[in-house]
Design a protein around this motif. Structure first.
Motif, mmCIF file in Angstrom:
data_model
loop_
_atom_site.group_PDB
_atom_site.id
_atom_site.type_symbol
_atom_site.label_atom_id
_atom_site.label_comp_id
_atom_site.label_asym_id
_atom_site.label_seq_id
_atom_site.Cartn_x
_atom_site.Cartn_y
_atom_site.Cartn_z
ATOM 1 N N GLN A 34 0.820 -1.204 0.000
ATOM 2 C CA GLN A 34 0.000 0.000 0.000
ATOM 3 C C GLN A 34 0.861 1.264 0.000
ATOM 4 O OE1 GLN A 34 -2.539 -1.254 3.419
ATOM 5 N NE2 GLN A 34 -4.261 -0.948 2.021
ATOM 6 N N ALA A 35 1.984 1.220 0.698
ATOM 7 C CA ALA A 35 2.902 2.365 0.668
ATOM 8 C C ALA A 35 3.480 2.546 -0.737
ATOM 9 C CB ALA A 35 4.028 2.146 1.680
ATOM 10 N N TRP A 36 3.741 1.435 -1.414
ATOM 11 C CA TRP A 36 4.244 1.447 -2.799
ATOM 12 C C TRP A 36 3.211 2.091 -3.725
ATOM 13 C CZ3 TRP A 36 2.769 -1.748 -7.150
ATOM 14 C CH2 TRP A 36 3.702 -1.805 -8.187
ATOM 15 N N LEU A 37 1.954 1.793 -3.496
ATOM 16 C CA LEU A 37 0.885 2.380 -4.307
ATOM 17 C C LEU A 37 0.775 3.880 -4.055
ATOM 18 C CD1 LEU A 37 -1.894 -0.340 -3.842
ATOM 19 C CD2 LEU A 37 -0.649 0.130 -5.958
ATOM 20 N N ARG A 38 0.871 4.278 -2.793
ATOM 21 C CA ARG A 38 0.789 5.706 -2.473
ATOM 22 C C ARG A 38 1.939 6.463 -3.127
ATOM 23 N NH1 ARG A 38 0.053 3.525 2.771
ATOM 24 N NH2 ARG A 38 -2.161 3.417 3.346
ATOM 25 N N ALA A 39 3.123 5.870 -3.090
ATOM 26 C CA ALA A 39 4.281 6.524 -3.700
ATOM 27 C C ALA A 39 4.102 6.676 -5.208
ATOM 28 C CB ALA A 39 5.550 5.717 -3.407
ATOM 29 N N ALA A 40 3.309 5.786 -5.806
ATOM 30 C CA ALA A 40 3.037 5.856 -7.239
ATOM 31 C C ALA A 40 1.893 6.817 -7.555
ATOM 32 C CB ALA A 40 2.707 4.467 -7.774
ATOM 33 N N GLY A 41 1.325 7.448 -6.527
ATOM 34 C CA GLY A 41 0.281 8.432 -6.728
ATOM 35 C C GLY A 41 -1.103 7.856 -6.919
ATOM 36 N N ARG A 42 -1.337 6.614 -6.485
ATOM 37 C CA ARG A 42 -2.661 6.019 -6.633
ATOM 38 C C ARG A 42 -3.630 6.627 -5.622
ATOM 39 N NH1 ARG A 42 -1.748 1.519 -9.907
ATOM 40 N NH2 ARG A 42 -3.979 1.671 -10.366
ATOM 41 N N SER A 43 -4.908 6.632 -5.972
ATOM 42 C CA SER A 43 -5.930 7.261 -5.122
ATOM 43 C C SER A 43 -6.121 6.466 -3.831
ATOM 44 C CB SER A 43 -7.262 7.345 -5.868
ATOM 45 O OG SER A 43 -7.821 6.051 -6.044
ATOM 46 N N ALA A 44 -6.738 7.123 -2.847
ATOM 47 C CA ALA A 44 -6.962 6.479 -1.549
ATOM 48 C C ALA A 44 -7.851 5.252 -1.683
ATOM 49 C CB ALA A 44 -7.590 7.482 -0.577
ATOM 50 N N SER A 45 -8.870 5.335 -2.547
ATOM 51 C CA SER A 45 -9.757 4.187 -2.715
ATOM 52 C C SER A 45 -9.044 3.022 -3.378
ATOM 53 C CB SER A 45 -10.985 4.576 -3.534
ATOM 54 O OG SER A 45 -10.626 4.963 -4.846
ATOM 55 N N THR A 46 -8.138 3.316 -4.319
ATOM 56 C CA THR A 46 -7.355 2.257 -4.967
ATOM 57 C C THR A 46 -6.424 1.593 -3.964
ATOM 58 O OG1 THR A 46 -7.449 3.337 -7.133
ATOM 59 C CG2 THR A 46 -5.667 1.754 -6.776
ATOM 60 N N VAL A 47 -5.772 2.393 -3.142
ATOM 61 C CA VAL A 47 -4.868 1.841 -2.130
ATOM 62 C C VAL A 47 -5.636 0.916 -1.188
ATOM 63 C CG1 VAL A 47 -3.399 2.411 -0.157
ATOM 64 C CG2 VAL A 47 -3.274 3.782 -2.240
ATOM 65 N N ARG A 48 -6.834 1.338 -0.803
ATOM 66 C CA ARG A 48 -7.640 0.532 0.119
ATOM 67 C C ARG A 48 -8.106 -0.767 -0.537
ATOM 68 N NH1 ARG A 48 -11.096 3.984 0.840
ATOM 69 N NH2 ARG A 48 -12.722 3.226 -0.554
ATOM 70 N N SER A 49 -8.683 -0.664 -1.736
ATOM 71 C CA SER A 49 -9.238 -1.861 -2.386
ATOM 72 C C SER A 49 -8.133 -2.819 -2.836
ATOM 73 C CB SER A 49 -10.103 -1.457 -3.575
ATOM 74 O OG SER A 49 -9.352 -0.764 -4.551
ATOM 75 N N TYR A 50 -7.028 -2.289 -3.333
ATOM 76 C CA TYR A 50 -5.906 -3.149 -3.745
ATOM 77 C C TYR A 50 -5.280 -3.829 -2.536
ATOM 78 C CZ TYR A 50 -5.660 -1.734 -8.694
ATOM 79 O OH TYR A 50 -5.923 -1.545 -10.025
ATOM 80 N N GLY A 51 -5.240 -3.100 -1.409
ATOM 81 C CA GLY A 51 -4.699 -3.699 -0.194
ATOM 82 C C GLY A 51 -5.559 -4.845 0.293
ATOM 83 N N THR A 52 -6.881 -4.684 0.176
ATOM 84 C CA THR A 52 -7.803 -5.761 0.570
ATOM 85 C C THR A 52 -7.578 -7.000 -0.282
ATOM 86 O OG1 THR A 52 -9.465 -4.157 1.304
ATOM 87 C CG2 THR A 52 -10.236 -6.392 0.814
ATOM 88 N N LEU A 53 -7.441 -6.808 -1.591
ATOM 89 C CA LEU A 53 -7.203 -7.939 -2.495
ATOM 90 C C LEU A 53 -5.860 -8.591 -2.201
ATOM 91 C CD1 LEU A 53 -5.735 -8.926 -5.339
ATOM 92 C CD2 LEU A 53 -8.042 -9.692 -4.828
ATOM 93 N N ALA A 54 -4.839 -7.768 -1.931
ATOM 94 C CA ALA A 54 -3.512 -8.313 -1.629
ATOM 95 C C ALA A 54 -3.565 -9.193 -0.391
ATOM 96 C CB ALA A 54 -2.509 -7.172 -1.438
ATOM 97 N N ALA A 55 -4.336 -8.756 0.613
ATOM 98 C CA ALA A 55 -4.480 -9.560 1.835
ATOM 99 C C ALA A 55 -5.200 -10.868 1.537
ATOM 100 C CB ALA A 55 -5.237 -8.761 2.897
ATOM 101 N N GLU A 56 -6.229 -10.816 0.678
ATOM 102 C CA GLU A 56 -6.942 -12.032 0.300
ATOM 103 C C GLU A 56 -5.999 -13.019 -0.405
ATOM 104 O OE1 GLU A 56 -10.313 -11.158 -2.083
ATOM 105 O OE2 GLU A 56 -11.373 -10.053 -0.515
ATOM 106 N N PHE A 57 -5.210 -12.486 -1.331
ATOM 107 C CA PHE A 57 -4.320 -13.379 -2.078
ATOM 108 C C PHE A 57 -3.194 -13.909 -1.200
ATOM 109 C CE2 PHE A 57 -0.677 -14.294 -4.823
ATOM 110 C CZ PHE A 57 -1.259 -15.232 -5.673
ATOM 111 N N ALA A 58 -2.672 -13.060 -0.311
ATOM 112 C CA ALA A 58 -1.609 -13.523 0.588
ATOM 113 C C ALA A 58 -2.122 -14.648 1.473
ATOM 114 C CB ALA A 58 -1.094 -12.356 1.431
#
Length: 326
Positions: A34-58
């Motif tokens: 999620q920190a990597w996404l923020r550094a890439a300038g992704r929106s707050a909603s993208t960081v949240r939803s992508y983080g949720t998916l990453a946790a599911e896959f992990a």
């Protein structure tokens, strides 16, 4: 679940949307992603939803040896488990998974070929016609709310905020008392999806509904959020509470039919407002501002939900053709 396993060869992810048993190491990886996404300038909603998916896959990969052992087979098995979702949701989840695996590859946590194993899904952007309620049905739903009890006062104010101002459910749940400019009859909303703050007019019926709940229905609490859960532990709604059943409950009480072909969540009330505004001649740019769309292209989809608007676009097959200048 057994029936789904027999049909799809996997237990669908809808049965396990929260990841409560994520290891400390995997949780740290998700936080770094999620920190990597923020550094890439992704929106707050993208960081949240992508983080949720990453946790599911992990969590999923953890049952197969962890990210270090992740291969095309693991990616394929996870993809199969998404069979119970809408096509658009599958597209979004696979996009998030591809991003997470690219991050994992850069960090040396997974092989470089894993991201390439994520299948491509044909884009279906704006392919679906938005679900729109009949104005009479919306009025009957609001009339069905029992405003004589605290929960009814809360639910009535919430539905009005979505119906009349077009707020997203997450923005309603995060509303704080400080967001209301009572002397100016305005409401300030920090949109979770875009990160932008917008000002909306505080319509009389909406304002009085919020006041009625705050004075006569809201449990005693020091929480800054306006709307609270009324069951212990009393507190604000979580981001995972979609309020879907709230609308369905009152629709059934009002004897408004809910067909399988209609998506009848709170978001459909935003669709309804946008369509009615467009039918009333409100410029699409203003509708985009009200709904918090970053592009008017997203707003234009509501043209498809109105037969009246579509009829204006229809071509007369008997009209004589015109010469097009070369």
């Amino acid at each position: 679940m057994l029936g789904d396993f027999e049909t799809h060869g996997a237990v669908l992810r809808r049965y396990s949307r929260t990841v409560s048993k994520l290891s400390a190491d995997d949780a740290a990886v998700v936080a770094r992603f999620q920190a990597w996404l923020r550094a890439a300038g992704r929106s707050a909603s993208t960081v949240r939803s992508y983080g949720t998916l990453a946790a599911e896959f992990a969590g999923f990969a953890g049952t197969r040896g962890g990210l270090a052992c992740c291969d095309a087979g693991t990616v394929g098995a996870f993809t199969v488990s998404l069979a119970g979702y809408q096509a658009k949701t599958v597209e979004q989840k696979l996009g998030a998974l591809r991003s997470f695996l690219r991050f994992a590859s850069e960090e040396g946590l997974a092989g470089t070929a894993t991201a390439e194993a994520v299948p491509a899904v044909p884009s279906r952007k704006q392919a679906r016609v938005p679900s729109v309620w009949d104005p009479g049905d919306v009025a009957r739903i609001l009339d069905a709310v029992d405003r004589g009890n605290p929960c009814g006062k809360r639910d009535y104010a919430i539905i009005l905020l979505v119906t009349r101002l077009g707020l997203r459910s997450i923005d309603v749940k995060r509303l704080e008392f400080a967001d209301f400019d009572w002397p100016g009859n305005r409401l300030s909303v920090a949109q979770a999806k875009t990160g932008n703050r917008i000002w909306l007019p505080l319509l009389k019926d909406v304002g009085w509904a919020v006041i009625d709940y705050a004075r006569n229905g809201r449990p005693a609490s020091g929480c800054p959020q306006v709307f609270l859960r009324h069951t212990a532990p009393v507190g604000p709604f979580s981001d995972q509470d979609h309020l879907h059943q709230t609308l369905v409950k009152y629709a059934r009480a009002a004897h408004v039919p809910l067909g399988e072909e209609r998506r009848h969540g709170m978001h459909s009330l935003r669709h309804t407002l946008a369509t009615r505004l467009m039918e009333g001649g409100t410029p699409v740019e203003q509708i985009a501002d009200i709904l918090g769309h970053q592009s008017v292209t997203s707003t234009g989809v509501y043209l498809k939900s109105s037969l009246g608007l579509l009829s204006r676009c229809a071509l007369d097959p008997d009209e004589p053709g015109r010469q097009v200048p070369r």
